[in-house]
Write a protein that holds these residues in place. Structure first.
Motif, PDB file in Angstrom:
ATOM      1  N   GLU A   1     -23.998 -65.486  17.541  1.00 65.16           N
ATOM      2  CA  GLU A   1     -22.446 -65.115  17.797  1.00 65.16           C
ATOM      3  C   GLU A   1     -21.872 -66.243  18.932  1.00 65.16           C
ATOM      4  OE1 GLU A   1     -20.234 -63.286  16.024  1.00 65.16           O
ATOM      5  OE2 GLU A   1     -21.568 -62.808  14.858  1.00 65.16           O
ATOM      6  N   TYR A   2     -22.797 -66.490  19.929  1.00 62.02           N
ATOM      7  CA  TYR A   2     -22.278 -67.291  21.050  1.00 62.02           C
ATOM      8  C   TYR A   2     -22.072 -68.756  20.570  1.00 62.02           C
ATOM      9  CZ  TYR A   2     -22.451 -70.338  25.208  1.00 62.02           C
ATOM     10  OH  TYR A   2     -22.203 -71.157  26.246  1.00 62.02           O
ATOM     11  N   ARG A   3     -22.978 -69.227  19.657  1.00 59.12           N
ATOM     12  CA  ARG A   3     -22.851 -70.401  18.917  1.00 59.12           C
ATOM     13  C   ARG A   3     -21.368 -70.575  18.131  1.00 59.12           C
ATOM     14  NH1 ARG A   3     -28.943 -71.164  17.239  1.00 59.12           N
ATOM     15  NH2 ARG A   3     -29.861 -72.008  19.206  1.00 59.12           N
ATOM     16  N   THR A   4     -21.329 -69.597  17.431  1.00 58.24           N
ATOM     17  CA  THR A   4     -20.166 -69.459  16.444  1.00 58.24           C
ATOM     18  C   THR A   4     -18.818 -69.650  17.203  1.00 58.24           C
ATOM     19  OG1 THR A   4     -21.290 -68.158  15.017  1.00 58.24           O
ATOM     20  CG2 THR A   4     -18.996 -67.969  14.807  1.00 58.24           C
ATOM     21  N   LEU A   5     -18.822 -68.655  18.330  1.00 59.24           N
ATOM     22  CA  LEU A   5     -17.800 -68.619  19.283  1.00 59.24           C
ATOM     23  C   LEU A   5     -17.423 -70.161  20.031  1.00 59.24           C
ATOM     24  CD1 LEU A   5     -15.486 -67.239  20.690  1.00 59.24           C
ATOM     25  CD2 LEU A   5     -17.153 -66.524  22.522  1.00 59.24           C
ATOM     26  N   GLU A   6     -18.793 -70.673  20.432  1.00 62.89           N
ATOM     27  CA  GLU A   6     -18.604 -72.077  20.639  1.00 62.89           C
ATOM     28  C   GLU A   6     -18.015 -73.090  19.841  1.00 62.89           C
ATOM     29  OE1 GLU A   6     -21.414 -74.822  23.472  1.00 62.89           O
ATOM     30  OE2 GLU A   6     -22.556 -73.710  21.971  1.00 62.89           O
ATOM     31  N   GLU A   7     -18.433 -73.008  18.674  1.00 61.18           N
ATOM     32  CA  GLU A   7     -18.056 -73.859  17.754  1.00 61.18           C
ATOM     33  C   GLU A   7     -16.292 -73.682  17.422  1.00 61.18           C
ATOM     34  OE1 GLU A   7     -20.226 -73.412  14.124  1.00 61.18           O
ATOM     35  OE2 GLU A   7     -21.834 -74.302  15.067  1.00 61.18           O
ATOM     36  N   ALA A   8     -15.853 -72.361  17.569  1.00 61.63           N
ATOM     37  CA  ALA A   8     -14.609 -72.090  17.230  1.00 61.63           C
ATOM     38  C   ALA A   8     -13.819 -72.895  18.482  1.00 61.63           C
ATOM     39  CB  ALA A   8     -14.382 -70.709  17.192  1.00 61.63           C
ATOM     40  N   ALA A   9     -14.218 -72.487  19.733  1.00 58.58           N
ATOM     41  CA  ALA A   9     -13.597 -73.100  20.875  1.00 58.58           C
ATOM     42  C   ALA A   9     -13.368 -74.437  20.876  1.00 58.58           C
ATOM     43  CB  ALA A   9     -14.250 -72.210  22.217  1.00 58.58           C
ATOM     44  N   ASP A  10     -14.389 -75.204  20.248  1.00 57.37           N
ATOM     45  CA  ASP A  10     -14.674 -76.409  20.519  1.00 57.37           C
ATOM     46  C   ASP A  10     -13.573 -76.875  19.292  1.00 57.37           C
ATOM     47  OD1 ASP A  10     -16.461 -76.757  22.386  1.00 57.37           O
ATOM     48  OD2 ASP A  10     -18.077 -77.008  21.328  1.00 57.37           O
ATOM     49  N   GLY A  11     -13.475 -76.505  18.214  1.00 52.17           N
ATOM     50  CA  GLY A  11     -12.558 -76.901  17.330  1.00 52.17           C
ATOM     51  C   GLY A  11     -10.978 -76.481  17.656  1.00 52.17           C
ATOM     52  N   HIS A  12     -10.989 -75.441  18.318  1.00 47.74           N
ATOM     53  CA  HIS A  12      -9.736 -75.239  19.077  1.00 47.74           C
ATOM     54  C   HIS A  12      -8.981 -76.306  19.797  1.00 47.74           C
ATOM     55  CE1 HIS A  12      -6.217 -72.811  20.603  1.00 47.74           C
ATOM     56  NE2 HIS A  12      -6.385 -73.235  21.763  1.00 47.74           N
ATOM     57  N   ALA A  13     -10.208 -76.691  20.771  1.00 50.78           N
ATOM     58  CA  ALA A  13      -9.580 -77.529  22.052  1.00 50.78           C
ATOM     59  C   ALA A  13      -9.250 -78.980  21.055  1.00 50.78           C
ATOM     60  CB  ALA A  13     -11.064 -78.026  22.731  1.00 50.78           C
ATOM     61  N   VAL A  14     -10.080 -79.212  20.166  1.00 50.50           N
ATOM     62  CA  VAL A  14      -9.750 -80.567  19.374  1.00 50.50           C
ATOM     63  C   VAL A  14      -8.441 -80.321  18.847  1.00 50.50           C
ATOM     64  CG1 VAL A  14     -10.415 -82.031  17.445  1.00 50.50           C
ATOM     65  CG2 VAL A  14     -12.108 -81.033  19.108  1.00 50.50           C
ATOM     66  N   ASP A  15      -8.112 -79.310  18.094  1.00 50.10           N
ATOM     67  CA  ASP A  15      -6.789 -79.114  17.441  1.00 50.10           C
ATOM     68  C   ASP A  15      -5.576 -79.269  18.557  1.00 50.10           C
ATOM     69  OD1 ASP A  15      -7.850 -78.783  15.027  1.00 50.10           O
ATOM     70  OD2 ASP A  15      -7.880 -76.682  14.907  1.00 50.10           O
ATOM     71  N   VAL A  16      -5.888 -79.008  19.849  1.00 50.84           N
ATOM     72  CA  VAL A  16      -4.902 -78.574  20.718  1.00 50.84           C
ATOM     73  C   VAL A  16      -4.625 -80.048  21.296  1.00 50.84           C
ATOM     74  CG1 VAL A  16      -4.314 -78.031  23.247  1.00 50.84           C
ATOM     75  CG2 VAL A  16      -5.041 -76.269  21.647  1.00 50.84           C
ATOM     76  N   GLY A  17      -5.645 -80.927  21.461  1.00 52.99           N
ATOM     77  CA  GLY A  17      -5.527 -82.083  21.658  1.00 52.99           C
ATOM     78  C   GLY A  17      -4.916 -82.997  20.660  1.00 52.99           C
TER      79      GLY A  17
END
Length: 166
Positions: A142-158
């Motif tokens: 779950e931590y890895r899934t959450l981390e991937e989602a957060a990284d994807g979100h950060a890329v989208d925001v950028g």
């Protein structure tokens, strides 16, 4: 003789005066025609100018109305986005509260299980360790899934920040 000469000279003077008056009348008529023609052209140009001014004002008003309409649409869209954001924030907060509650219950269960381990039979301890290991593996996943989602979100925001017009 002088009388004849004078009479002929008067005739010539009268003819010259008549010719002068005739040419003056023709010249005056031509000038009058030119003035009338210039006035007609001025009125035509003035009417065209007034028409263009009216069209320009109509286009300006139309552009103002369109701009106001677009601004209103953007404002409504922004308000709707803000409302959706607030709903999502409330949902996230509710989910976080629920997760915290679940974590608290799990922590209490673990404390209870830890206190019972010393008196538990060997088979129960093995099940406890296996279950704890499974729970830990699920937490890591779950931590890895959450981390991937957060990284994807950060890329989208950028990407959105870089692509947004200034």
């Amino acid at each position: 003789m002088i009388d004849i000469y004078l009479a002929k000279s008067y005739k010539a003077i009268i003819i010259v005066l008549m010719a002068f008056l005739l040419l003056g009348g023709i010249g005056l008529s031509i000038q009058s025609w030119r003035v009338d023609h210039c006035q007609a052209e001025y009125q035509l140009l003035d009417a065209k100018f007034k028409t263009q001014v009216a069209e320009s004002q109509a286009l300006t008003e139309k552009a103002k109305v369109e701009a106001a309409t677009k601004e209103k649409q953007w404002s409504e869209q922004q308000l709707k986005a803000e409302q959706n954001h607030n709903v999502k924030i409330k949902q996230v907060m509710a989910d976080a509260t629920r997760a915290q509650s679940t974590a608290d219950r799990l922590s209490k269960q673990l404390d209870t299980a830890k206190s019972r381990v010393s008196t538990a039979p060997r088979e129960t301890i093995i099940k406890y360790v296996n279950t704890s290991s499974d729970i830990l593996q699920e937490c890591i996943a779950e931590y890895r899934t959450l981390e991937e989602a957060a990284d994807g979100h950060a890329v989208d925001v950028g990407r959105l920040s870089e692509g947004w017009p200034e």
